[in-house]
Structures are given as C-alpha cells and as structure tokens.
Design a protein around this motif. Structure first.
Motif, PDB file in Angstrom:
ATOM      1  N   ASP A  70      -8.799  -5.084  -6.811  1.00 46.96           N
ATOM      2  CA  ASP A  70      -8.342  -5.639  -8.089  1.00 46.96           C
ATOM      3  C   ASP A  70      -7.498  -6.890  -7.861  1.00 46.96           C
ATOM      4  OD1 ASP A  70      -7.524  -5.118 -11.138  1.00 46.96           O
ATOM      5  OD2 ASP A  70      -5.680  -5.489 -10.018  1.00 46.96           O
ATOM      6  N   PHE A  71      -6.564  -6.834  -6.914  1.00 45.66           N
ATOM      7  CA  PHE A  71      -5.688  -7.984  -6.666  1.00 45.66           C
ATOM      8  C   PHE A  71      -6.454  -9.137  -6.026  1.00 45.66           C
ATOM      9  CE2 PHE A  71      -2.323 -10.511  -4.783  1.00 45.66           C
ATOM     10  CZ  PHE A  71      -1.351 -10.476  -5.761  1.00 45.66           C
ATOM     11  N   GLU A  72      -7.366  -8.809  -5.122  1.00 44.32           N
ATOM     12  CA  GLU A  72      -8.156  -9.861  -4.474  1.00 44.32           C
ATOM     13  C   GLU A  72      -8.984 -10.636  -5.499  1.00 44.32           C
ATOM     14  OE1 GLU A  72     -10.362  -7.677  -1.618  1.00 44.32           O
ATOM     15  OE2 GLU A  72      -8.756  -7.652  -0.126  1.00 44.32           O
ATOM     16  N   VAL A  73      -9.610  -9.931  -6.419  1.00 51.28           N
ATOM     17  CA  VAL A  73     -10.433 -10.588  -7.433  1.00 51.28           C
ATOM     18  C   VAL A  73      -9.553 -11.355  -8.418  1.00 51.28           C
ATOM     19  CG1 VAL A  73     -11.998 -10.228  -9.379  1.00 51.28           C
ATOM     20  CG2 VAL A  73     -12.353  -8.966  -7.254  1.00 51.28           C
ATOM     21  N   ASN A  74      -8.569 -10.668  -8.994  1.00 53.88           N
ATOM     22  CA  ASN A  74      -7.808 -11.255 -10.097  1.00 53.88           C
ATOM     23  C   ASN A  74      -6.802 -12.312  -9.651  1.00 53.88           C
ATOM     24  OD1 ASN A  74      -9.215  -9.621 -11.823  1.00 53.88           O
ATOM     25  ND2 ASN A  74      -7.552  -8.176 -12.168  1.00 53.88           N
ATOM     26  N   THR A  99      -4.637 -12.236 -19.955  1.00 58.11           N
ATOM     27  CA  THR A  99      -4.701 -11.028 -20.785  1.00 58.11           C
ATOM     28  C   THR A  99      -3.337 -10.725 -21.388  1.00 58.11           C
ATOM     29  OG1 THR A  99      -5.002  -8.599 -20.691  1.00 58.11           O
ATOM     30  CG2 THR A  99      -4.302  -9.688 -18.684  1.00 58.11           C
ATOM     31  N   ASN A 100      -3.342 -10.031 -22.515  1.00 56.13           N
ATOM     32  CA  ASN A 100      -2.067  -9.609 -23.099  1.00 56.13           C
ATOM     33  C   ASN A 100      -1.388  -8.520 -22.263  1.00 56.13           C
ATOM     34  OD1 ASN A 100      -3.415  -7.178 -23.787  1.00 56.13           O
ATOM     35  ND2 ASN A 100      -3.783  -7.858 -25.883  1.00 56.13           N
ATOM     36  N   LYS A 101      -2.107  -7.964 -21.287  1.00 55.52           N
ATOM     37  CA  LYS A 101      -1.504  -6.952 -20.420  1.00 55.52           C
ATOM     38  C   LYS A 101      -0.463  -7.552 -19.475  1.00 55.52           C
ATOM     39  CE  LYS A 101      -3.588  -3.196 -21.859  1.00 55.52           C
ATOM     40  NZ  LYS A 101      -4.232  -3.728 -23.069  1.00 55.52           N
ATOM     41  N   ALA A 146      -0.532  -6.346 -13.590  1.00 56.64           N
ATOM     42  CA  ALA A 146       0.266  -7.023 -12.571  1.00 56.64           C
ATOM     43  C   ALA A 146      -0.549  -8.079 -11.835  1.00 56.64           C
ATOM     44  CB  ALA A 146       0.824  -6.003 -11.584  1.00 56.64           C
ATOM     45  N   SER A 147      -1.795  -7.756 -11.487  1.00 62.09           N
ATOM     46  CA  SER A 147      -2.626  -8.739 -10.778  1.00 62.09           C
ATOM     47  C   SER A 147      -2.947  -9.923 -11.683  1.00 62.09           C
ATOM     48  CB  SER A 147      -3.917  -8.095 -10.259  1.00 62.09           C
ATOM     49  OG  SER A 147      -4.772  -7.685 -11.313  1.00 62.09           O
TER      50      SER A 147
END
Length: 316
Positions: A70-74, A99-101, A146-147
């Motif tokens: 997830d972190f590598e992609v985002n 994103t709103n996240k 977070a990412s």
C-alpha cells in the motif's frame, strides 16, 4: 493491480479494452508506478503537458493486509512520478488525486446530530461540510489514509518548494457507471451491483446512518480541466459532490431499491471500520471560488439512475 487487490470484480482491464476500441490518439503503456527506472524512461522518451495521477491502492480496509505494498504504491509511486516530472517536464501541470481519508477521523470531532435516516452536522457553520483547514495529523487514518497523506504532503511540497504546477484533489466518493466497485472500495457501485444481482450486503456501524457525498466522474474530469487551464503551485482542494449529493447508507439503499424495483438483502454489523467517517461532506467553496466556471452537473439521483441502467444491461 486492481485484480490483485480486489479479485475479478474490481478488475478494470475491461474498461481499458473498451477505451482502445472507442478512442483515438490513446496509447496505453503497461507500467507500474513503483518502477522508478521505467517511469524515468517514459518521461525521457515523451513530452508531457499534463499528468493526472490517479493510480493507487484505493481501499481503506485492504491496506491493513498489505501495508508495505500500500505504501509503495500510494506514497513511493507518487514521488516517482513527481520527481520524473520535475526533472523532465517541470512546466507540466501535475494533478494528484488524493482522498478525504487524509483527514483521518478528525471530521468525527465536528458536533453532530442524529436524524431519522442520517447523521448530520449540528452547527449551522458546518452545514457545507469539511473544509481544507481540517487537520491531517494526530488522527486515526487507516494505513491507506496515512499512505495517501504522505503522498498528499509530498505533492504539495513539490508544488511549493520547486514552484511546480501541482494540484492536490482530496476526493470524496468518486463514482460513475464505469466504476468497478467491490465491497472494500466503491460503495455506491458495489451497492448497485449487489442489489441487482440479489446478493447480500453488509453495513458496518453507525446505525447505517453514515453519510458520504458523491461526485460523478464527469464532474471530476471537468475540475481537472479547469485546474489545468489555470494551475496553481501546490494548492489543495476538496473534491466531492457536496451537500446536494450527500447520502447515508440507509438513504442510498432505499433509493437504489426504488430504482431497481427490488429489495436488497442486507445485514447490519455493529462495528464501524477503524478511522471511518461518521458524516463526511466535502466543502467545495474553495475550488468554486478559484474556478467559478466549475460546478456539480450530475445530481445524486441522476448518478444512481445511470448506474442502475448500465448495471441492469450488464447483468441482463
């Protein structure tokens, strides 16, 4: 990688094949944004005027199972694209779909009131929703949030530090008839699919009264066009359907049942997703003030009607 993240139901390759047939001057390149050398070669070989970065691991919940990927992609993938732009086409416009996240659960601190079918903001000053001034630290985001927050901040920094024409769009629920929605991502699309296929749907927490604002992909593209025509350096905008296109889970179920002419088989699970928003409505005032030619053109009812009609043809 959508198939890898979500299985066949989330795969978007069908749409790529459609675009190959229906468009002109469209050249797809099968390239992983984590591949720094591949990105470098692409940007060295081509001249770009506009980069629209939509690639992501997009699921709030899936990230906990694949935190490194997830972190590598985002995050890392975003830096790869930004730096390739800086070195090879620094005058290009760069649009990042955030994103709103990134706000985590900070929006849940806004005073709320419980209505019959939804949660809503209790104070008049919050009626139009969450603005870009909402903090993004010291909240629970989910690992996905977070990412994306890391990518959001670095995109702003490339805009402000290097003077690049970078726009960051913090999306609400972006959707439309071509959305390959699954349980972990794309709630309206998935809700329509499950209703028409007579499947079973799960609602997680908040009495089913959690609220989201929804924006049609057409209006997302129009916002990008407006920014690209008059870009700013490192600017941040909320991008969603706003108050007029907001809907709770209970309200969405009722609307889709009415349009589909059938009841949805759904269950309620009294456990909300970690870091999830109780009521989130995008305040669009900042973007509208900077780009007054833009506005929402597709209402929530029109979005749902189109999605039901398209999905009905697919399912037969």
């Amino acid at each position: 990688m959508r198939r890898e993240f979500f299985g066949p139901g989330g795969d978007t390759l069908w749409n790529l094949e459609r675009l190959k047939v229906e468009t002109r001057q469209f050249t797809p390149v099968g390239l992983d944004i984590r591949d720094r050398a591949g990105i470098e070669e692409l940007f060295k070989s081509h001249r770009f005027d506009l980069i629209v970065h939509c690639a992501a691991q997009p699921s709030h919940d899936k990230a906990k199972d694949i935190p490194l990927l997830d972190f590598e992609v985002n995050a890392v993938g975003t830096v790869n694209l930004l730096d390739a732009t800086r070195r090879h086409c620094p005058e290009a416009v760069f649009v990042f779909l955030s994103t709103n996240k990134v706000y985590g659960d900070a929006p849940n601190e806004i005073p709320m009131k419980e209505l019959e079918t939804r949660w809503d903001y209790a104070r008049a000053e919050d009626f139009d929703g969450v603005s870009e001034n909402c903090r993004i630290d010291q909240t629970m985001h989910s690992l996905f949030g977070a990412s994306k927050a890391a990518a959001d901040l670095v995109a702003q920094e490339y805009g402000r530090y290097f003077g690049m024409k970078v726009g960051v769009f913090r999306g609400g629920c972006l959707t439309g008839p071509s959305h390959s929605g699954v349980e972990l991502h794309g709630f309206l699309s998935y809700l329509v699919k499950v209703t028409l296929a007579a499947g079973k749907y799960s609602v997680f927490g908040y009495k089913g009264k959690q609220v989201r604002d929804n924006i049609h992909s057409h209006d997302v593209v129009r916002a990008i066009e407006e920014f690209a025509a008059n870009p700013r350096c490192g600017e941040v905008y909320n991008l969603g359907g706003g108050r007029e296109n907001s809907v709770s889970m209970l309200e969405a179920i009722a609307k889709i049942e009415s349009l589909a002419g059938r009841k949805l088989n759904w269950q309620y699970l009294d456990e909300a997703r970690k870091g999830d928003h109780i009521c989130y409505i995008s305040n669009l005032a900042k973007f509208k003030s900077h780009y007054p030619k833009w506005g929402i053109t597709r209402s929530l009812n029109a979005i749902l009607q189109e999605m039901v009609e398209v999905q009905s043809r697919i399912t037969g």
